[in-house]
Design a protein around this motif. Structure first.
Motif, mmCIF file in Angstrom:
data_model
loop_
_atom_site.group_PDB
_atom_site.id
_atom_site.type_symbol
_atom_site.label_atom_id
_atom_site.label_comp_id
_atom_site.label_asym_id
_atom_site.label_seq_id
_atom_site.Cartn_x
_atom_site.Cartn_y
_atom_site.Cartn_z
ATOM 1 N N TYR A 96 -51.153 -29.339 34.666
ATOM 2 C CA TYR A 96 -51.857 -30.559 34.285
ATOM 3 C C TYR A 96 -50.887 -31.734 34.135
ATOM 4 O O TYR A 96 -49.740 -31.558 33.718
ATOM 5 N N SER A 111 -50.477 -34.712 31.832
ATOM 6 C CA SER A 111 -50.961 -35.176 30.536
ATOM 7 C C SER A 111 -50.417 -36.548 30.165
ATOM 8 O O SER A 111 -50.449 -36.930 28.993
ATOM 9 N N GLY A 125 -48.804 -34.069 21.786
ATOM 10 C CA GLY A 125 -49.289 -32.691 21.700
ATOM 11 C C GLY A 125 -50.293 -32.450 20.591
ATOM 12 O O GLY A 125 -50.851 -31.348 20.486
ATOM 13 N N THR A 176 -53.363 -33.595 20.180
ATOM 14 C CA THR A 176 -54.718 -33.341 20.671
ATOM 15 C C THR A 176 -54.853 -31.908 21.182
ATOM 16 O O THR A 176 -55.828 -31.207 20.877
ATOM 17 N N ALA A 177 -53.869 -31.474 21.972
ATOM 18 C CA ALA A 177 -53.914 -30.110 22.502
ATOM 19 C C ALA A 177 -53.832 -29.080 21.378
ATOM 20 O O ALA A 177 -54.500 -28.043 21.427
ATOM 21 N N SER A 178 -53.026 -29.380 20.360
ATOM 22 C CA SER A 178 -52.895 -28.455 19.240
ATOM 23 C C SER A 178 -54.237 -28.268 18.533
ATOM 24 O O SER A 178 -54.607 -27.142 18.171
ATOM 25 N N PHE A 186 -56.865 -26.458 21.161
ATOM 26 C CA PHE A 186 -56.673 -25.055 21.507
ATOM 27 C C PHE A 186 -56.416 -24.171 20.282
ATOM 28 O O PHE A 186 -56.038 -23.005 20.426
ATOM 29 N N LEU A 213 -57.938 -35.367 27.341
ATOM 30 C CA LEU A 213 -57.456 -33.990 27.477
ATOM 31 C C LEU A 213 -58.315 -33.221 28.477
ATOM 32 O O LEU A 213 -57.794 -32.572 29.395
ATOM 33 N N SER A 227 -57.761 -34.398 32.154
ATOM 34 C CA SER A 227 -56.389 -34.490 32.678
ATOM 35 C C SER A 227 -56.349 -33.986 34.114
ATOM 36 O O SER A 227 -56.861 -32.895 34.411
#
Length: 221
Positions: A31, A33, A48, A50-52, A55, A102, A105
Motif C-alpha cells: 500500500y 500510505s 501510523g 490510524t492503522a493502529s 487493525f 486508510l 490507500s
C-alpha cells in the motif's frame, strides 16, 4: 530470509515442496500510505495512529472474519478516532477523512513476487493465497490483474477464521491437495510462520522477494 522447517519427513532434495501457501499483504500487495500520513501530520497525530486503531483486534477482527463490510469498518474506525469508547479524539470530519484515506490507500502488486509465484505454478506446484482479508478481496485481486495468480484463495473473511488459527492452515492445505510437510508457507508475520511450522510445514518469514526466490531456487536446477 528466515526459513524454518519441521523435523525431517518425506520431502526429497530434488523437489521439497508440492505447494506454496502465500500471504497477500506485505508479501504480494503493498500500500501507498503517503496521503494518510499527510492527514495524520495535519491532525497532529503520530504516523501510523490510524492503522493502529483500525487493525486493533476490536476493529480489525470483525473485518477479517467477514462479520462486517469495509464500509462498516471505516465507520467504526472513524468513531474510534473521534473519541468514542475512549479512543483517540480528533474532530469528526477529520476522523472520517483519516479512516477513508486508510481504506482507499492505493496498492500495487510486487512484480518480482508475482513472477516467482507464477513460475512455481507453471512448474507444477499448487499455489494458494492464505490471507486475513475483507469480503471485497476478489475485487482487489482483479484490480491488480491477479485473479489467475493462484489455484485457490483462502480468505479469512469467507472462511470465518483467521491466521494464526490452525483451522485456516488446515483449510489451505486441503485446498492445495498436499501434505503439510510438502507445503512451503510464506508470510511477513513471524507468528503466522511459526503456526505453519508447528503444523509440519516449511516456513519463510518474508522480508523481500529474494526470500521467496531463495526458497524456490530448486525449480531452477
Amino acid at each position: 530470509m528466515t526459513t524454518t522447517s519441521p523435523a525431517p519427513g518425506t520431502a526429497t532434495p530434488a523437489r521439497p515442496f508440492d505447494a506454496v501457501l502465500c500471504d497477500l499483504d506485505n508479501v504480494i500487495r503493498f500500500y501507498d500510505s503517503s496521503r494518510l500520513t499527510e492527514l495524520e501530520r495535519a491532525a497532529g497525530l503520530p504516523e501510523g495512529t490510524t492503522a493502529s486503531v483500525a487493525f486493533h483486534p476490536q476493529q480489525g477482527g470483525p473485518l477479517v472474519l467477514g462479520q462486517i463490510t469495509k464500509d462498516q469498518w471505516v465507520e467504526q474506525v472513524a468513531d474510534r478516532l473521534g473519541g468514542l469508547d475512549g479512543g483517540v479524539r480528533v474532530p469528526a470530519q477529520r476522523a472520517r477523512e483519516l479512516a477513508g484515506a486508510l481504506a482507499r490507500s492505493p496498492f500495487r502488486a510486487d512484480g518480482a513476487v508475482v513472477s516467482a509465484l507464477r513460475g512455481a505454478r507453471t512448474a507444477g506446484l499448487s499455489v494458494v493465497l492464505v490471507t486475513n482479508a475483507a469480503l471485497d478481496l476478489e475485487e482487489d485481486l482483479a484490480a491488480m490483474g491477479l485473479t489467475d495468480l493462484a489455484d485457490h484463495v483462502v480468505n479469512s473473511a469467507l472462511e470465518g477464521v483467521a491466521k494464526p488459527d490452525p483451522e485456516i492452515y488446515a483449510i489451505a492445505v486441503g485446498r492445495a491437495g498436499a501434505a503439510p510437510e510438502r507445503c512451503l508457507f510464506v508470510d511477513d508475520r513471524r507468528e503466522n510462520v511459526e503456526a505453519a511450522v508447528a503444523l509440519g510445514m516449511t516456513g519463510v518469514h518474508f522480508r523481500g522477494p529474494e526470500d521467496l526466490r531463495g526458497a524456490l531456487a530448486f525449480l531452477d536446477r
